[in-house]
Design an enzyme around this catalytic site. Structure first.
Site, PDB file in Angstrom:
ATOM      1  N   LYS A 108       0.807  -1.231   0.000  1.00  0.00           N
ATOM      2  CA  LYS A 108       0.000   0.000   0.000  1.00  0.00           C
ATOM      3  C   LYS A 108       0.836   1.274   0.000  1.00  0.00           C
ATOM      4  CE  LYS A 108      -4.428  -1.505   1.833  1.00  0.00           C
ATOM      5  NZ  LYS A 108      -4.214  -2.955   2.113  1.00  0.00           N
ATOM      6  N   GLU A 155      -9.726   7.511   3.819  1.00  0.00           N
ATOM      7  CA  GLU A 155     -10.685   6.628   4.488  1.00  0.00           C
ATOM      8  C   GLU A 155      -9.955   5.326   4.778  1.00  0.00           C
ATOM      9  OE1 GLU A 155     -10.324   6.587   1.229  1.00  0.00           O
ATOM     10  OE2 GLU A 155     -10.085   4.417   1.042  1.00  0.00           O
ATOM     11  N   SER A 198       1.527  -9.870  -1.132  1.00  0.00           N
ATOM     12  CA  SER A 198       1.174  -8.452  -0.926  1.00  0.00           C
ATOM     13  C   SER A 198       1.499  -7.917   0.457  1.00  0.00           C
ATOM     14  CB  SER A 198      -0.319  -8.249  -1.222  1.00  0.00           C
ATOM     15  OG  SER A 198      -1.122  -9.089  -0.406  1.00  0.00           O
TER      16      SER A 198
HETATM   17  C1  PLP Z   1      -5.112  -3.923   1.622  1.00  0.00           C
HETATM   18  C2  PLP Z   1      -4.474  -5.192   1.301  1.00  0.00           C
HETATM   19  C3  PLP Z   1      -4.920  -5.995   0.230  1.00  0.00           C
HETATM   20  C4  PLP Z   1      -6.143  -5.670  -0.585  1.00  0.00           C
HETATM   21  O1  PLP Z   1      -6.090  -4.461  -1.274  1.00  0.00           O
HETATM   22  P1  PLP Z   1      -5.868  -4.396  -2.850  1.00  0.00           P
HETATM   23  O2  PLP Z   1      -6.133  -2.984  -3.199  1.00  0.00           O
HETATM   24  O3  PLP Z   1      -6.822  -5.342  -3.486  1.00  0.00           O
HETATM   25  O4  PLP Z   1      -4.459  -4.797  -3.098  1.00  0.00           O
HETATM   26  C5  PLP Z   1      -4.227  -7.157  -0.062  1.00  0.00           C
HETATM   27  N1  PLP Z   1      -3.166  -7.541   0.670  1.00  0.00           N
HETATM   28  C6  PLP Z   1      -2.701  -6.812   1.711  1.00  0.00           C
HETATM   29  C7  PLP Z   1      -1.521  -7.302   2.477  1.00  0.00           C
HETATM   30  C8  PLP Z   1      -3.344  -5.618   2.068  1.00  0.00           C
HETATM   31  O5  PLP Z   1      -2.885  -4.909   3.103  1.00  0.00           O
END
Ligand code: PLP
Length: 394
Positions: A90, A112, A378
Site C-alpha cells: 500500500k 478513508e 502483498s
Molecule cells: C489492503 C491489502 C490488500 C487488498 O487491497 P488491494 O487494493 O486489493 O491490493 C491485499 N493484501 C494486503 C496485504 C493488504 O494490506
C-alpha cells in the site's frame, strides 16, 4: 491495438468513469487535468524513485520458492511486497499520492480506512512529509482495529469516527468525500486502492505498476525471459493485483489470475466474491461490479481478511473479468487459512491473510512443470497473528 488499460476518460471497457456529485467535480477535475503531467515530470520521478528505494526498500526481492514449487510441481516465484516499509504494497501508492499532493500545492491530507492498513500507510507518508492528516474510519472498525488506530495516532494523524450507517468502510468513505467537498483548495484525498472516480484507478495502478516493472528485469536475470506464464494476486479493491498485472495486461502470453475472498462460501451470504456475485452498479464514483440487493443497495461484504472485505472491485478488474482476460477464483476463509499455514511452514514466510487467499489457488488450478508462476506476496502476517492464533488454537 486492444488494450486493458484505462482510456482517456478513465474507462476500462464499459467500467470506470467518474460518477460524482457536481460539488466534487472541481476536485476530481484538477487531479484529472494534472496527474499525467505531474507524474511525467523528471523532478517527480526522481523523488518518487528515491523514496521507493531509500524509504520503502525497493526493489523488493523476486524470490524462487523452491519447496512450494516442489510440492505443486511448477516454478513459483514470490514478489516480496511484504518486505516494503509498513509491511505491504500500500505504501507504493501513498508515497506517489503524497508527492502528487505536494506538486498540486495541497497542505492537508484526508483518507478513508476500513481495517486501518491504508490509514497507517497514509499517516506514515504524512509524517514523512510533515503534512496534516485526517483519517476517517467507521466507529465499529475503530473498535475492531485498535492496534492500527494506535499506529495512526502515534504517527500524528487524527482519526475521525464515522458514526452514520453501518459505521464501517463505506460510511468512512462518505465522510471523507464530504470533507473533500468542503475543502477543495487545500486538501488532497488519498484513496487506497484502484477504486473511486477517474483518475484514481489509473493513477493508483500507475503507482503500483513498479511491482511488474521490477518483475520484468528480475525474471530476465533469473530465467532469461521477462514474461512469466502467470501472474497471481488477491483482489480486495485490486491495487496489488493491478501492480503485478500492469506491464503484462496487453500481453496475451501472460495469464492473469485474480483471487477473491469467498468468505464462508460464495453462496453463504457471507462473502466478498465480487466477480461471482456482483452486478453492474456505481460505487464510490465508479461504474463497476459490486455486490448489491435487487434494489441497488450495497451488500455488507464479509471475509476473514479485513483487506479483502470490500463490496466491489476496481473497474480494471471488472473489465478483466467481463472480457475473460483474467481468470477469477474465489477462496474461502478456511482454504486461505490452511494455505497461510502451509506457506509459513514450507517457506518460513508468514503471509497476510489477504495474501494467503492467493496461495490457495494450487488446489484449484493445475500448472505445467515448465510454467513460471509469480505470486504477489502483498503483505506480511504480523497484523493477522491474533486471527491465526484463534483459528489454529496456537
Ligand atoms: C489492503 C491489502 C490488500 C487488498 O487491497 P488491494 O487494493 O486489493 O491490493 C491485499 N493484501 C494486503 C496485504 C493488504 O494490506
Amino acid at each position: 491495438m486492444k488494450t486493458y488499460h484505462a482510456d482517456e476518460r478513465g474507462y476500462y471497457g464499459e467500467f470506470g468513469g467518474a460518477f460524482i456529485p457536481e460539488m466534487l467535480y472541481p476536485n476530481c477535475e484538477e487531479l484529472r487535468q494534472n496527474y499525467l503531467r505531474v507524474m511525467a515530470e523528471p523532478s517527480f520521478q526522481e523523488e518518487f524513485r528515491q523514496l521507493l528505494k531509500d524509504y520503502v526498500g525497493r526493489p523488493t526481492p523476486l524470490y524462487f520458492a523452491e519447496r512450494l514449487s516442489e510440492k505443486y510441481k511448477t516454478k513459483i516465484y514470490l514478489k516480496r511486497e511484504d518486505l516494503c516499509h509498513t509491511g505491504a504494497h500500500k505504501v507504493n501508492n501513498t508515497i506517489g499520492q503524497i508527492l502528487m499532493a505536494k506538486k498540486l500545492g495541497k497542505n492537508r491530507i484526508i483518507a478513508e480506512t476500513g481495517a486501518g492498513q491504508h490509514g497507517v500507510a497514509t499517516a506514515t507518508v504524512c509524517a514523512l512529509m510533515g503534512i496534516e492528516c485526517v483519517v476517517y474510519m467507521g466507529e465499529i472498525d475503530i473498535a475492531r482495529q485498535a492496534p492500527n488506530v494506535a499506529r495512526m495516532k502515534m504517527l500524528g494523524a487524527e482519526v475521525r469516527p464515522a458514526l452514520s450507517g453501518s459505521r464501517t468502510l463505506k460510511d468512512a468513505t462518505n465522510e471523507a468525500i464530504r470533507d473533500w467537498i468542503n475543502n477543495p483548495v487545500d486538501t488532497h484525498y488519498i484513496i487506497g486502492s484502484v477504486v473511486g472516480p477517474h483518475p484514481y484507478p489509473d493513477m493508483v495502478a500507475r503507482f503500483q505498476s513498479v511491482i511488474s516493472e521490477e518483475i520484468k528485469w528480475q525474471l530476465k536475470e533469473k530465467e532469461g525471459r521477462e514474461n512469466p506464464d502467470y501472474v497471481v494476486a488477491c483482489v480486495g479493491g485490486g491495487s496489488n493485483a493491478a501492480g503485478i498485472y500492469y506491464h503484462y495486461l496487453d500481453n496475451p502470453e501472460v495469464g492473469i489470475v485474480a483471487v477473491e475472498a469467498a468468505g464462508k462460501g460464495v453462496k453463504s451470504g457471507e462473502s466478498a466474491a465480487t466477480s461471482a456475485l456482483g452486478k453492474v452498479g456505481i460505487i464510490h464514483g465508479s461504474k463497476t461490479l459490486l455486490m448489491q440487493t435487487d434494489d441497488g443497495q450495497i451488500t455488507e461484504p464479509y471475509s476473514i481478511s479485513a483487506g479483502l472485505d470490500y463490496p466491489g472491485v476496481g473497474p480494471m478488474h471488472a473489465h478483466l473479468f467481463k472480457s475473460g482476460r483474467g481468470e477469477f477464483i474465489s477462496i474461502t476463509d478456511d482454504e486461505a487459512m490452511t494455505a497461510g499455514l502451509e506457506i509459513s511452514q514450507l517457506e518460513g514466510i508468514i503471509p497476510a491473510i489477504e495474501t494467503s487467499h492467493a496461495f490457495a489457488i494450487f488446489d484449484y488450478k493445475k500448472f505445467e512443470p515448465s510454467d513460471i508462476v509469480v505470486i504477489n506476496l502483498s503483505g506480511r502476517g504480523d497484523k493477522d497473528l491474533q486471527t491465526y492464533i484463534d483459528y489454529f488454537k496456537l
